[in-house]
Design an enzyme around this catalytic site. Structure first.
Site, PDB file in Angstrom:
ATOM      1  N   ASP A 148       0.813  -1.225   0.000  1.00  0.00           N
ATOM      2  CA  ASP A 148       0.000   0.000   0.000  1.00  0.00           C
ATOM      3  C   ASP A 148       0.845   1.273   0.000  1.00  0.00           C
ATOM      4  O   ASP A 148       0.417   2.319   0.491  1.00  0.00           O
ATOM      5  CB  ASP A 148      -0.951   0.029   1.208  1.00  0.00           C
ATOM      6  CG  ASP A 148      -1.753  -1.245   1.352  1.00  0.00           C
ATOM      7  OD1 ASP A 148      -2.371  -1.655   0.358  1.00  0.00           O
ATOM      8  OD2 ASP A 148      -1.749  -1.833   2.450  1.00  0.00           O
ATOM      9  N   LYS A 208       2.585   1.988  -5.113  1.00  0.00           N
ATOM     10  CA  LYS A 208       3.255   1.391  -6.287  1.00  0.00           C
ATOM     11  C   LYS A 208       2.455   1.605  -7.563  1.00  0.00           C
ATOM     12  O   LYS A 208       3.016   1.847  -8.625  1.00  0.00           O
ATOM     13  CB  LYS A 208       3.454  -0.120  -6.071  1.00  0.00           C
ATOM     14  CG  LYS A 208       4.394  -0.482  -4.951  1.00  0.00           C
ATOM     15  CD  LYS A 208       4.558  -1.996  -4.835  1.00  0.00           C
ATOM     16  CE  LYS A 208       3.272  -2.702  -4.487  1.00  0.00           C
ATOM     17  NZ  LYS A 208       2.718  -2.310  -3.169  1.00  0.00           N
ATOM     18  N   GLY A 257      -4.045  -4.382  -4.367  1.00  0.00           N
ATOM     19  CA  GLY A 257      -4.896  -3.272  -4.781  1.00  0.00           C
ATOM     20  C   GLY A 257      -4.040  -2.083  -5.151  1.00  0.00           C
ATOM     21  O   GLY A 257      -3.397  -1.488  -4.296  1.00  0.00           O
ATOM     22  N   HIS A 258      -4.004  -1.757  -6.436  1.00  0.00           N
ATOM     23  CA  HIS A 258      -3.203  -0.627  -6.909  1.00  0.00           C
ATOM     24  C   HIS A 258      -4.141   0.473  -7.394  1.00  0.00           C
ATOM     25  O   HIS A 258      -4.910   0.272  -8.335  1.00  0.00           O
ATOM     26  CB  HIS A 258      -2.263  -1.070  -8.027  1.00  0.00           C
ATOM     27  CG  HIS A 258      -1.222  -2.037  -7.564  1.00  0.00           C
ATOM     28  ND1 HIS A 258      -0.367  -2.695  -8.434  1.00  0.00           N
ATOM     29  CD2 HIS A 258      -0.885  -2.469  -6.330  1.00  0.00           C
ATOM     30  CE1 HIS A 258       0.443  -3.482  -7.733  1.00  0.00           C
ATOM     31  NE2 HIS A 258       0.133  -3.359  -6.466  1.00  0.00           N
ATOM     32  N   GLN A 286       2.123  -6.279  -3.046  1.00  0.00           N
ATOM     33  CA  GLN A 286       2.407  -6.239  -1.604  1.00  0.00           C
ATOM     34  C   GLN A 286       3.713  -5.459  -1.360  1.00  0.00           C
ATOM     35  O   GLN A 286       3.954  -4.485  -2.030  1.00  0.00           O
ATOM     36  CB  GLN A 286       2.450  -7.651  -1.005  1.00  0.00           C
ATOM     37  CG  GLN A 286       1.085  -8.326  -0.896  1.00  0.00           C
ATOM     38  CD  GLN A 286       0.593  -8.926  -2.196  1.00  0.00           C
ATOM     39  OE1 GLN A 286       1.297  -9.654  -2.859  1.00  0.00           O
ATOM     40  NE2 GLN A 286      -0.623  -8.620  -2.572  1.00  0.00           N
TER      41      GLN A 286
END
Length: 409
Positions: free
Chosen positions: A12, A15, A39-40, A198
């Protein structure tokens, strides 16, 4: 050039935004680990896109993206994500490919994942997306890869709901399947961006085991997950926030103390201003002071060429900020990151104070125009970690970013 972008904390870190920003000068973007647990978030012209399996470069209409061999693919979630992109005017067809060595997540893995975590004496805090089960099946050599979808003997092992599910997605997956090693060789003279999932502290080997993800979220995963050797990687960038966050269980020495009124208020401010809620789960992230002990460890274990600092603007209104420069473990001052979970759980942060800058950074696009107090903070981080901060982000938008050290040269 081949450039790797990893998370240098517990995920988080931003990235997605950084990969999207750098992808303008890349021809291909390859995601090398994780699955729908990632989750990006990308914000372009005020519009937000939440990506989970598709590499962040997909928003550029002239880029092709690849899901690597180190990933575990949830077909249902993947095609829902692709439909979301299409609904938002992103024409992805013919630009999204999947390694034939990537593994597949079956629907029943999700409940198995939740049940296994619930049965643990020390739950991990899994996202419940079936990731750990898929990687377990892979390690036990019982997994299913895209390469196996037209292998009759392998497919005969599945029946009932598994068989129906695979038949539903089989042809679409086969149409997107590629030999990634061959593709990487074909594109060897092009700019390729490798996107991690991650963060370094969640890597299965170098992270805070057992409170880690099941994949290789370290920089080395870019080689194993993309079908190339480590000599072919030219640069490795580590993304980190100006503070610390973590989702799920596990030690976090710098976490704000909810029982302390000042730290509780600081946590609320950071969480709300930084939108610190999981893209995948919606869970509130645990927040804390920047942990320089952990960040330096991430620099060393991943041979980071440079760091990428995000969310620096979150500190804009503060009179003072603090960062952890050591741990106090049972009265002993420790500056190297320990492997022992017990030591980590008992660690108390040794904090250094920095003067705040009390001004907005949102419009700044050059490092030298940052307030002196902000530059002092950045330069202390560089000295402590012995790693240059090459990119700074001061907002969510793509253009709220500036480069100090050229990436593609």
């Amino acid at each position: 050039m081949k450039v790797v972008v990893i998370g240098a904390q517990w995920g988080d870190e931003g990235k997605g935004k950084i990969v999207d920003y750098l992808a303008e000068d890349a021809k291909y973007v390859v995601r090398y680990a994780g699955g729908p647990n990632a989750g990006h978030t990308i914000v372009v012209d005020g519009k937000q896109y939440a990506l989970h399996q598709v590499p962040s470069g997909i928003l550029y209409k002239d880029k092709s993206v690849f899901l690597g061999a180190g990933m575990v693919i949830d077909p249902e979630a993947l095609f829902n994500e692709l439909q979301m992109l299409k609904d938002n005017g992103i024409d992805w067809e013919g630009r999204v490919f999947i390694s034939d060595r990537a593994h597949i997540i079956l629907p029943r893995y999700r409940q198995m994942d939740k049940d296994r975590d619930a049965a643990r004496k020390r739950p991990i805090g899994t996202t419940g997306r079936g990731i750990g089960i898929a990687y377990s099946e892979k390690a036990q050599r019982d997994g299913l890869r895209l390469a196996d979808l037209d292998w009759e003997k392998k497919m005969a092992e599945f029946d009932g709901e598994d068989k129906a599910y695979l038949e539903k997605y089989k042809n679409r997956l086969i149409s997107m399947r590629v030999d990634l090693t061959a593709k990487m060789h074909e594109f060897k003279n092009d700019n390729i961006l490798f996107e991690g999932a991650q963060g370094a502290m969640l890597d299965i080997d170098s992270g805070t085991y057992p409170y880690v993800s099941s994949g290789a979220s370290c920089a080395a995963g870019a080689a194993t997950g993309c079908g190339i050797g480590p000599h072919d990687l030219d640069k490795i960038l580590g993304v980190f926030k100006a503070y610390e966050t973590r989702v799920g269980n596990g030690p976090m020495p710098t976490e704000f103390n909810d029982n302390d009124a000042a730290e509780s208020e600081l946590c609320r401010t950071v969480r709300e201003t930084g939108r610190e809620y999981g893209v995948t789960t919606g869970r509130a992230r645990r927040c804390g002071y920047l942990d320089l002990v952990a960040l330096r460890y991430a620099c060393r274990t991943n041979s980071l060429d440079s760091l990428v600092l995000t969310h620096l603007d979150i500190y804009d209104p503060m009179e003072q900020i603090e960062a952890c420069i050591a741990y106090d473990i049972g009265g002993k001052i420790v500056t190297d990151f320990p492997a022992s979970v017990e030591d980590m759980e008992n660690a108390k942060p040794v904090l250094k104070k920095f003067k705040g800058w009390k001004t907005s950074l949102k419009q700044i696009r050059e490092y030298d125009k940052l307030p002196k107090e902000a530059r002092d903070y950045v330069e202390f981080i560089e000295d402590y970690c012995d790693t240059k901060v090459g990119i700074v982000s001061v907002g969510y938008e793509r253009n709220e970013t500036f480069i100090r050290t050229s990436v593609w040269e």
